[in-house]
Design a protein around this motif. Structure first.
Motif, mmCIF file in Angstrom:
data_model
loop_
_atom_site.group_PDB
_atom_site.id
_atom_site.type_symbol
_atom_site.label_atom_id
_atom_site.label_comp_id
_atom_site.label_asym_id
_atom_site.label_seq_id
_atom_site.Cartn_x
_atom_site.Cartn_y
_atom_site.Cartn_z
ATOM 1 N N ALA A 1 -38.652 76.018 2.426
ATOM 2 C CA ALA A 1 -37.566 75.623 3.324
ATOM 3 C C ALA A 1 -38.057 75.548 4.768
ATOM 4 C CB ALA A 1 -36.398 76.598 3.208
ATOM 5 N N ALA A 2 -38.865 76.524 5.184
ATOM 6 C CA ALA A 2 -39.384 76.530 6.553
ATOM 7 C C ALA A 2 -40.224 75.285 6.820
ATOM 8 C CB ALA A 2 -40.212 77.796 6.785
ATOM 9 N N HIS A 3 -41.072 74.921 5.868
ATOM 10 C CA HIS A 3 -41.919 73.743 6.047
ATOM 11 C C HIS A 3 -41.080 72.473 6.095
ATOM 12 C CE1 HIS A 3 -44.613 70.427 4.876
ATOM 13 N NE2 HIS A 3 -45.524 71.112 5.538
ATOM 14 N N TYR A 4 -40.076 72.376 5.238
ATOM 15 C CA TYR A 4 -39.231 71.188 5.239
ATOM 16 C C TYR A 4 -38.520 71.018 6.581
ATOM 17 C CZ TYR A 4 -35.548 67.876 4.242
ATOM 18 O OH TYR A 4 -34.708 66.792 4.301
ATOM 19 N N ILE A 5 -37.975 72.113 7.122
ATOM 20 C CA ILE A 5 -37.285 72.032 8.410
ATOM 21 C C ILE A 5 -38.260 71.662 9.516
ATOM 22 C CG2 ILE A 5 -35.908 73.311 10.093
ATOM 23 C CD1 ILE A 5 -34.985 75.078 7.724
ATOM 24 N N HIS A 6 -39.445 72.248 9.486
ATOM 25 C CA HIS A 6 -40.479 71.900 10.474
ATOM 26 C C HIS A 6 -40.810 70.414 10.393
ATOM 27 C CE1 HIS A 6 -44.330 71.857 12.586
ATOM 28 N NE2 HIS A 6 -44.842 71.272 11.520
ATOM 29 N N ASP A 7 -40.974 69.903 9.194
ATOM 30 C CA ASP A 7 -41.286 68.484 9.007
ATOM 31 C C ASP A 7 -40.125 67.619 9.489
ATOM 32 O OD1 ASP A 7 -43.090 66.487 8.097
ATOM 33 O OD2 ASP A 7 -41.884 66.230 6.290
ATOM 34 N N LEU A 8 -38.910 68.072 9.234
ATOM 35 C CA LEU A 8 -37.712 67.361 9.648
ATOM 36 C C LEU A 8 -37.625 67.272 11.166
ATOM 37 C CD1 LEU A 8 -34.987 66.248 8.339
ATOM 38 C CD2 LEU A 8 -34.028 68.471 8.951
ATOM 39 N N MET A 9 -38.018 68.336 11.850
ATOM 40 C CA MET A 9 -37.880 68.406 13.298
ATOM 41 C C MET A 9 -38.995 67.678 14.042
ATOM 42 S SD MET A 9 -35.163 70.286 13.903
ATOM 43 C CE MET A 9 -35.350 70.889 15.568
ATOM 44 N N ASP A 10 -40.213 67.734 13.507
ATOM 45 C CA ASP A 10 -41.380 67.341 14.304
ATOM 46 C C ASP A 10 -42.109 66.096 13.840
ATOM 47 O OD1 ASP A 10 -40.890 69.507 15.868
ATOM 48 O OD2 ASP A 10 -42.370 70.803 14.943
ATOM 49 N N SER A 11 -41.678 65.482 12.749
ATOM 50 C CA SER A 11 -42.429 64.343 12.209
ATOM 51 C C SER A 11 -41.945 63.018 12.780
ATOM 52 C CB SER A 11 -42.289 64.288 10.686
ATOM 53 O OG SER A 11 -42.868 65.418 10.103
ATOM 54 N N ARG A 12 -42.860 62.066 12.825
ATOM 55 C CA ARG A 12 -42.531 60.685 13.160
ATOM 56 C C ARG A 12 -43.096 59.799 12.062
ATOM 57 N NH1 ARG A 12 -43.091 59.508 19.569
ATOM 58 N NH2 ARG A 12 -42.433 61.537 20.355
ATOM 59 N N PRO A 13 -42.307 59.093 11.279
ATOM 60 C CA PRO A 13 -40.850 59.191 11.239
ATOM 61 C C PRO A 13 -40.412 60.519 10.639
ATOM 62 C CG PRO A 13 -41.622 57.850 9.437
ATOM 63 C CD PRO A 13 -42.827 58.152 10.289
ATOM 64 N N TYR A 14 -39.125 60.769 10.659
ATOM 65 C CA TYR A 14 -38.599 62.029 10.156
ATOM 66 C C TYR A 14 -39.155 62.339 8.764
ATOM 67 C CZ TYR A 14 -34.982 61.394 13.722
ATOM 68 O OH TYR A 14 -34.309 61.209 14.888
ATOM 69 N N SER A 15 -39.453 63.594 8.556
ATOM 70 C CA SER A 15 -39.894 64.073 7.241
ATOM 71 C C SER A 15 -40.995 63.199 6.653
ATOM 72 C CB SER A 15 -38.703 64.139 6.263
ATOM 73 O OG SER A 15 -37.784 65.094 6.699
ATOM 74 N N SER A 16 -41.977 62.850 7.471
ATOM 75 C CA SER A 16 -43.019 61.938 6.986
ATOM 76 C C SER A 16 -43.891 62.591 5.923
ATOM 77 C CB SER A 16 -43.883 61.448 8.153
ATOM 78 O OG SER A 16 -44.530 62.535 8.798
ATOM 79 N N VAL A 17 -44.187 63.882 6.058
ATOM 80 C CA VAL A 17 -45.019 64.555 5.060
ATOM 81 C C VAL A 17 -44.281 64.602 3.726
ATOM 82 C CG1 VAL A 17 -46.119 66.724 4.408
ATOM 83 C CG2 VAL A 17 -46.261 65.914 6.774
ATOM 84 N N TRP A 18 -43.049 65.084 3.757
ATOM 85 C CA TRP A 18 -42.278 65.192 2.527
ATOM 86 C C TRP A 18 -41.997 63.828 1.915
ATOM 87 C CZ3 TRP A 18 -39.562 69.131 -0.269
ATOM 88 C CH2 TRP A 18 -39.956 70.433 0.081
ATOM 89 N N THR A 19 -41.576 62.880 2.729
ATOM 90 C CA THR A 19 -41.254 61.556 2.198
ATOM 91 C C THR A 19 -42.478 60.914 1.572
ATOM 92 O OG1 THR A 19 -39.531 61.260 3.858
ATOM 93 C CG2 THR A 19 -40.337 59.277 2.768
ATOM 94 N N GLY A 20 -43.624 61.044 2.246
ATOM 95 C CA GLY A 20 -44.849 60.461 1.707
ATOM 96 C C GLY A 20 -45.207 61.013 0.340
ATOM 97 N N HIS A 21 -45.090 62.313 0.170
ATOM 98 C CA HIS A 21 -45.404 62.924 -1.123
ATOM 99 C C HIS A 21 -44.348 62.579 -2.175
ATOM 100 C CE1 HIS A 21 -48.978 65.360 -0.433
ATOM 101 N NE2 HIS A 21 -48.503 65.664 0.762
ATOM 102 N N MET A 22 -43.078 62.587 -1.778
ATOM 103 C CA MET A 22 -42.025 62.331 -2.751
ATOM 104 C C MET A 22 -42.072 60.908 -3.286
ATOM 105 S SD MET A 22 -40.365 65.113 -3.380
ATOM 106 C CE MET A 22 -41.935 65.957 -3.207
ATOM 107 N N GLU A 23 -42.485 59.949 -2.464
ATOM 108 C CA GLU A 23 -42.583 58.578 -2.938
ATOM 109 C C GLU A 23 -43.703 58.429 -3.973
ATOM 110 O OE1 GLU A 23 -42.938 56.268 0.586
ATOM 111 O OE2 GLU A 23 -40.778 56.219 0.954
ATOM 112 N N LYS A 24 -44.683 59.307 -3.927
ATOM 113 C CA LYS A 24 -45.747 59.313 -4.933
ATOM 114 C C LYS A 24 -45.384 60.197 -6.121
ATOM 115 C CE LYS A 24 -49.279 58.773 -1.358
ATOM 116 N NZ LYS A 24 -50.415 59.444 -0.655
#
Length: 252
Positions: free
Chosen positions: A116-139
């Motif tokens: 949860a902490a990592h997801y919120i961090h990614d949500l707050m600081d990524s460009r575009p939003y949640s880029s780390v999570w979105t990139g992995h989830m699309e794969k």
């Protein structure tokens, strides 16, 4: 840890469907979406998942305990949403979104707090939003040739989890770990007039993310609740709560 998904994709002939896998099992092969009848062994988790994914709208993240001491469930809705908001705010063309993703994790609370902490961090600081999570989830998800189901690639979740572990190691080295945080009062973050984006990020980092990284022992059933435009009774009962509008950045 068990990972559940409630997903669909553009062109699907069946709409939203469930699937899950156990992270302790073989991850080498793709796993097809499961029917609800195959989930009797996880009935408590499925009751919670169905409640939030099918019957509740206007929330972003729920982290709560379950009936097993030291264990809980973490639910995250509409992972694809943030990237679309980023492009729209910056007046850019939104790429075609292949998947519509809801995901839940059931296991040890200490692990769920770190995720949860990592997801919120990614949500707050990524460009575009949640880029780390979105990139992995699309794969992580892939549709079947007949357009009737999707399948999961558990190995991709392992790759994301490795990134989370490395990030946790770095972040926990930056903060002072103290058992005093176990007794912190409930946190309710609200947008303040004139509060800048940087101040919001620091507030979330200090009061939410850093606290999750220390995984204190909460008495409340609901540990963290992030709303998305609506208020829920559970939000008032959670130890930590805020609305997603508080967290979202504006990069204009």
């Amino acid at each position: 840890m068990l990972v559940y998904t409630y997903c669909s994709y553009k062109g699907s002939l069946k709409g939203y469907q469930y699937s899950f896998f156990d992270t302790s099992k073989n991850k080498d092969t793709c796993q097809l979406v499961k029917s609800m009848e195959n989930m009797d062994n996880h009935i408590e988790n499925m009751d919670i998942i169905r409640k939030w994914f099918e019957n509740r709208h206007g929330w972003k993240l729920v982290l709560k305990k379950n009936n097993v001491p030291g264990e809980g469930i973490l639910l995250v809705s509409r992972l694809e949403e943030e990237t679309g908001i980023y492009y729209k705010e910056n007046e850019e063309i939104v790429p075609e979104q292949r998947f519509f993703i809801n995901i839940a994790f059931a296991g040890r609370l200490e692990t769920l707090m770190l995720i949860a902490a990592h997801y919120i961090h990614d949500l707050m600081d990524s460009r575009p939003y949640s880029s780390v999570w979105t990139g992995h989830m699309e794969k992580f998800l892939d549709k079947t040739p007949d357009n009737k189901k999707y399948q999961l690639k558990p190995a991709e979740w392992d790759r994301l989890l490795d990134e989370i572990k490395e990030w946790v190691k770095e972040e926990r080295n930056k903060i002072m770990l103290s058992s005093q945080d176990n007794k912190l009062i409930s946190v309710r973050l609200k947008r303040l007039s004139g509060e800048r984006c940087r101040e919001r990020r620091e507030n979330v980092k200090n009061k939410i993310i850093n606290r999750l990284l220390q995984y204190p022992k909460y008495k409340e059933e609901y540990i963290l609740f992030i709303g998305n435009g609506r208020h829920f009774e559970e939000m008032s009962k959670a130890n930590m709560a805020f609305d997603i509008s508080y967290a979202r950045n504006n990069y204009k």
